[in-house]
Design a protein around this motif. Structure first.
Motif, short mmCIF file in Angstrom:
data_model
loop_
_atom_site.label_atom_id
_atom_site.label_comp_id
_atom_site.label_asym_id
_atom_site.label_seq_id
_atom_site.Cartn_x
_atom_site.Cartn_y
_atom_site.Cartn_z
N GLU A 40 0.84 -1.18 0.00
CA GLU A 40 0.00 0.00 0.00
C GLU A 40 0.88 1.24 0.00
N VAL A 245 -3.01 -5.88 2.15
CA VAL A 245 -3.86 -5.26 3.16
C VAL A 245 -3.96 -6.13 4.40
N ARG A 247 -5.62 -8.84 4.78
CA ARG A 247 -6.85 -9.62 4.88
C ARG A 247 -7.45 -9.70 3.49
N LEU A 249 -9.84 -9.25 0.39
CA LEU A 249 -10.68 -8.14 -0.04
C LEU A 249 -11.82 -8.75 -0.84
N HIS A 251 -14.84 -7.52 -1.73
CA HIS A 251 -15.39 -6.68 -2.79
C HIS A 251 -14.46 -5.50 -2.97
N ARG A 353 -3.34 16.16 -8.04
CA ARG A 353 -3.66 16.92 -6.82
C ARG A 353 -2.48 17.72 -6.33
N LYS A 396 -13.05 13.48 10.34
CA LYS A 396 -13.69 12.29 10.91
C LYS A 396 -14.53 11.56 9.86
N ASN A 399 -12.41 10.06 7.29
CA ASN A 399 -11.34 9.26 7.86
C ASN A 399 -9.97 9.66 7.32
N LYS A 401 -6.38 10.43 7.83
CA LYS A 401 -5.48 10.04 8.91
C LYS A 401 -4.40 11.09 9.13
N GLY A 445 -6.85 -0.02 -0.08
CA GLY A 445 -7.76 0.26 1.03
C GLY A 445 -8.38 1.63 0.90
N TYR A 448 -11.12 1.95 -1.76
CA TYR A 448 -12.44 1.50 -1.33
C TYR A 448 -13.17 2.62 -0.60
N MET B 1 -19.35 -5.58 2.07
CA MET B 1 -18.45 -5.39 3.20
C MET B 1 -18.69 -4.02 3.81
N ASP B 4 -14.71 -0.51 7.59
CA ASP B 4 -13.79 0.30 6.80
C ASP B 4 -12.43 -0.40 6.74
N MET B 5 -11.60 0.13 5.91
CA MET B 5 -10.39 -0.61 5.55
C MET B 5 -9.15 -0.03 6.20
N ASN B 6 -9.32 0.58 7.33
CA ASN B 6 -8.15 1.21 7.96
C ASN B 6 -7.06 0.20 8.24
N THR B 7 -5.88 0.62 8.00
CA THR B 7 -4.77 -0.19 8.50
C THR B 7 -4.17 0.49 9.72
N PRO B 9 -4.86 2.88 13.16
CA PRO B 9 -5.97 3.28 14.00
C PRO B 9 -6.24 4.76 13.84
N THR B 10 -7.50 5.15 13.89
CA THR B 10 -7.79 6.57 13.83
C THR B 10 -7.63 7.17 15.21
N MET B 11 -7.48 8.47 15.23
CA MET B 11 -7.26 9.18 16.48
C MET B 11 -8.61 9.41 17.14
#
Lengths: 516, 410
Positions: A40, A245, A247, A249, A251, A353, A396, A399, A401, A445, A448, B1, B4-7, B9-11
């Motif tokens: 990834e 990933v 695990r 996948l 879908h 971007r 949030k 998501n 990060k 990931g 998706y 599914m 979510d596909m996080n690898t 952890p979120t804060m």
């Protein structure tokens, strides 16, 4: 040590302030193979290759590199090149205003003595190298005048000029269309037959499946496994994804039940000319439409005019001598500036971007609010509290990060940067969102998650237009797809009718109507 | 599914303790750099305080420091905006002289009252800015070229207009640069009360806005700096403002009028850059021009007004400088553009645009000013002074670069 290995990297650990980018990574590459590295974004692939090629000099990492049976300690990229290790970076390192030949021998000029360049030798050797990579261009053509696909070939010719033993290609086909990709991959196979070992980093799993002899998977800075691609059992894309990933996948595309409403945007007879060469038609009489709640795809090979079509609609940000009509909610509108387009509820999220989408040296918060700052301001004064609340909400919801919304966008991974771009346009609350290559260069990931966001936008009743070079993506996401070829809309298919073959047929249609 | 596909952890929200120190420091971003500049200023002041046997911080010297360097600070405010937007302005020195000429000429030859003459001067500055802004924004000529041309054009026009000098300006006008606020409240232990009141009010306003901003951040549960850091900053600000206030209150005149002008400009322009849509657009353009354009920012209009703005600020500097000389001089303002540009870069502005602050530019100007004054008190040859200033500029930017590199971009 296996005598067959041209390269062994053992126990490589690379730390950055606050982060361990690579931890005890092992990689062995056999002589004469094509070795793929998968992982990834942010897994550490590029970092590993920078360690190998001396971009990060010996001493800044832990572990050993053994090349051709002997340990090596590269202090810089010149050291590694002297030993036949050549890296071709994702962002091509060519000088646009120099000729192909000058670029090939940049830093390695063909001299006739005492620093004087022998131009005849330069050009004849360059012509020879261009022949080897199958590029039919004159050596004195300027690099800026040839396409990205051909530039990639120039990079390879440059590598060959350095007597390369081990060629590292970082995402070589990311910017290429299918045709150029196929040519490039064929060329890499040809090099293998001449005894040149290649390491190839790619996100395109079908490519890896077809070209790689072995594949090493890296996840979170560690080696996970090395798969033999030519073994008894064929390695499937799903198998590689599982390793990447961690695990399976099930879908690759989230479920989406369209609920389609009124037409929200219609473009008729849209014609655009090249911004500089105004005699060249880039988009010719294109007509497209999108309805509320609908996800519409634009398929096309490179140069088909997809981005140009989108950008010219978006406040004439591309092209010259633009003609045609735009209807928003059934009423004809003029979109002469980006500001007008935004006020009419149209948004365009760019394919590039870094150059056109984000201010990398500014914060997540400021980037998210950039296109709808007016909503957060009263009499020209920005309400920073509200701005922070909005940014936090999107961090949030999408998501993203990052420790805080005050983090600099330039430090985020590609997927998270893309989410910031999306957040920016979602906050502008448009009726029509044009997403140009929304998943380019981001990992499985995060893809998706982006698809999920696209579905949510459609469910909110927005019209979404997705431009993508990856046909499976269009087939997986869109309700309807237009195919473009040479600036014209050559076909339109619904999700039910669409297949890759059918789209490809439209996408390669020549002006006289026959397939290429 | 549906998962979510996080690898990673979120804060979790509100769980700030888990943010590592390194992340927090990098979260400070440009701020850490700003603190560095302030620290450098304090160190240079202390150094010269020692080297000059305490003469640097004598009350009259501090007042003179502001009076002598007002022009750099005023120009640096406009310049930092131009630089953040990714341009440069080489013409401000000539514009200072040109506007000074216009003001003096209006007063002497046309009997214009001095206040009206100043208004004319500012209008001329705006026109000059609009002229250059037009070429930069709407014709697309690089600002370097346009303002290089402007440097020659307006110097030439000044020579035509002024000849050599236009003297005999009214004393009220000259007070702008040389005078101080009137001592209407008397003295306490020799200290001018007006100055003490202004100093106290300045700190109170600062503390009030900071505390209110912090409270609001907390109410909205947004990221804020650690309380200790916040308190330290306030205490340091109190010490800094307190020291300047007390020293100035003991000077011959009290608060110099130019300091009030500069103070008002700094507050107004910090607000403009930090809080308004226009300011944000300047940063957006400097950070990534095409991205700003594709976000709906009218980049041409912003460019145009940035140049109008620096034209007006150059006019303000022209008014102040002419008052200081007591006359319009054809050769006035030479090398002012370089002083202003140096102040911006010492103050942390990025050569490539997108980064820079008003406060940084002011501190940069003060560093240059303190160097000037300290070296002058020590009677260092002006030739050497120049060389030393050049070296400081180079080292400041080098230090900045090395710092950034160490912070490590992967």
């Amino acid at each position: 040590m296996d005598n067959d290995d041209i390269l062994q990297m053992r126990g490589i650990t690379k730390r950055f302030p606050g982060v361990i980018a690579l931890q005890d990574v092992n990689l062995s590459v056999r002589r004469g193979e094509i070795h793929a590295i998968c992982g990834e974004n942010g897994a550490g692939k590029s970092t590993l290759m920078k360690v190998l090629s001396g971009v990060y000099p010996h001493g800044t990492y832990e572990g050993d590199i053994v090349l051709d049976g002997g340990p090596v300690e590269f202090r810089g990229i010149r050291d590694s090149e002297a030993q036949g290790v050549v890296i071709i970076h994702q962002e091509l390192a060519l000088s646009p205003y120099l000729s192909i030949a000058e670029n090939i021998f940049l830093g390695n000029e063909q001299r006739s003595g005492r620093g004087v360049i022998d131009w005849n030798l330069t050009n004849s050797r360059a012509a020879d190298l261009l022949g080897q990579v199958g590029l039919a261009e004159r050596p004195d053509t300027k690099v800026i005048d040839i396409g990205v696909g051909k530039q990639q070939l120039v990079e390879i010719a440059k590598a060959l000029s350095k007597e390369v033993k081990l060629l590292i290609l970082d995402e070589p086909t990311a910017a290429l269309n299918d045709e150029d990709s196929a040519h490039l991959l064929g060329l890499i196979r040809g090099l293998r037959d001449r005894g040149i070992t290649s390491i190839i980093i790619s996100h395109k799993l079908n490519e890896i499946e077809s070209i790689a002899d072995r594949t090493t998977i890296i996840r979170d800075g560690r080696t996970i496994e090395t798969l033999d691609m030519r073994g008894e059992e064929p390695v499937s894309e799903e198998r590689i994804i599982r390793g990447m990933v961690g695990r399976p996948l099930d879908h690759r595309f989230p479920e989406h039940t369209p609920s389609i409403g009124e037409e929200v945007l219609r473009v008729e007879d849209w014609t655009v000319h090249h911004p500089i060469d105004q005699s060249r038609t880039v988009v010719a009489g294109a007509s497209i439409s999108v309805r509320r709640g609908e996800i519409v795809g634009l398929a096309g090979l490179m140069g088909a005019g997809r981005t140009e079509l989108a950008m010219s609609i978006f406040g004439r940000s591309y092209g010259s001598k633009i003609s045609g009509r735009v209807y928003k909610d059934g009423k004809q509108v003029q979109l002469n500036t980006v500001d007008q387009a935004i006020r009419h509820g149209i948004a365009y999220a760019t394919e590039d971007r870094k150059h056109y989408g984000l201010n990398l040296i500014d914060t997540i918060q400021h980037n998210i609010s950039a296109s709808a700052l007016g909503k957060l301001a009263r009499r020209g004064v920005v309400d920073r509290r509200q701005e922070g609340t909005v940014a936090e909400k999107y961090r949030k919801d999408l998501n993203i990060k990052a420790p805080t919304v005050q983090s600099l966008v330039g430090k985020l991974s590609g997927g998270n940067q893309q989410k910031v771009v999306l957040a920016k346009w979602i906050y502008a609350d448009p009726d029509v969102l044009i997403l140009d290559e929304p998943t380019r260069g981001i990992d499985v990931g995060a893809k998706y998650e982006i698809y999920t966001i696209i579905n949510q936008l459609a469910e909110q009743g927005k019209g979404v237009i997705v431009i993508s070079s990856e046909l499976p993506e269009l087939l997986g996401v869109c309700d309807r797809i237009y195919a473009l070829s040479q600036g014209r809309v050559t076909g339109e298919v619904t999700k039910a009718e669409a297949t890759q073959e059918r789209l490809m047929q439209y996408m390669t249609m020549e002006k006289d109507g026959s397939a290429r | 599914m549906s998962v979510d596909m996080n690898t990673a952890p979120t804060m979790p929200s509100g769980e700030r303790a888990r943010v590592s120190l390194a992340q927090r420091l990098s979260g400070l971003g440009g701020n850490a750099r700003q603190y560095g500049i302030f620290a450098a200023l304090v160190m240079i002041i202390l150094l010269f305080q020692v080297l000059t046997d305490g003469k640097l911080l004598l009350s009259n010297n501090v007042a003179a420091l502001f009076q002598q360097n007002a022009y750099v600070m005023i120009l640096a405010i406009g310049m930092v905006m131009v630089i953040v937007a990714g341009h440069i302005d080489l013409s401000v020195g000539s514009v200072v002289a040109f506007v000074g000429g216009v003001v003096a000429l209006s007063i002497r030859d046309f009997d214009v009252p001095w206040v009206a003459a100043i208004v004319i001067g500012l209008a001329v500055g705006a026109l000059v800015g609009a002229w250059q802004g037009f070429w930069v924004a709407y014709v697309g000529i690089p600002a370097f070229i346009v303002t290089l041309a402007g440097m020659l054009i307006f110097r030439g026009l000044t020579l035509v207009l002024v000849g050599e000098t236009i003297a005999g300006l009214p004393s009220q006008y000259i007070r702008i640069a040389k005078g101080s606020l009137p001592n209407v409240l008397g003295f306490v232990n020799n200290a001018d009360v007006v100055t003490l009141v202004i100093g106290t009010a300045a700190f109170a306003a600062l503390a009030f806005t900071q505390i209110r901003a912090r409270r609001s951040l907390r109410k909205h549960n947004l990221h804020m700096e650690a309380f200790g850091l916040f308190l330290t900053k306030l205490v340091l600000a109190a010490i800094g403002i307190g020291a300047v206030t007390i020293i100035l209150s003991l000077s011959a005149g009290g608060t110099p009028i130019v300091l009030v002008i500069v103070g008002v400009l700094v507050v107004a322009y910090s607000f403009l850059m930090g809080r308004t849509v226009f300011g944000r657009h300047i940063y957006a353009i400097g950070g990534n021009r095409p991205a700003a354009a594709l976000s709906g920012v009218n980049t041409k209009r912003v460019d145009f007004w940035i140049f109008v703005n620096i034209g007006v600020l150059a006019a303000v500097a022209g008014v102040v400088q002419t008052a200081r000389s007591g006359a319009a001089i054809a050769s006035a303002g030479q090398n002012y553009e370089l002083d202003a540009i140096a102040a911006c870069f010492i103050g942390g502005a990025a050569v490539t645009g997108g980064i820079g602050r008003i406060s940084g530019a002011i501190v940069g100007a003060l560093i240059m000013g303190v160097l000037n004054m300290g070296l002058s008190i020590m009677a260092v040859d002006p030739a050497w002074q120049q060389a030393i200033k050049g070296l400081v500029l180079l080292l400041a930017v080098a230090f900045d670069l090395v710092n950034k590199r160490r912070a490590g971009t992967r």
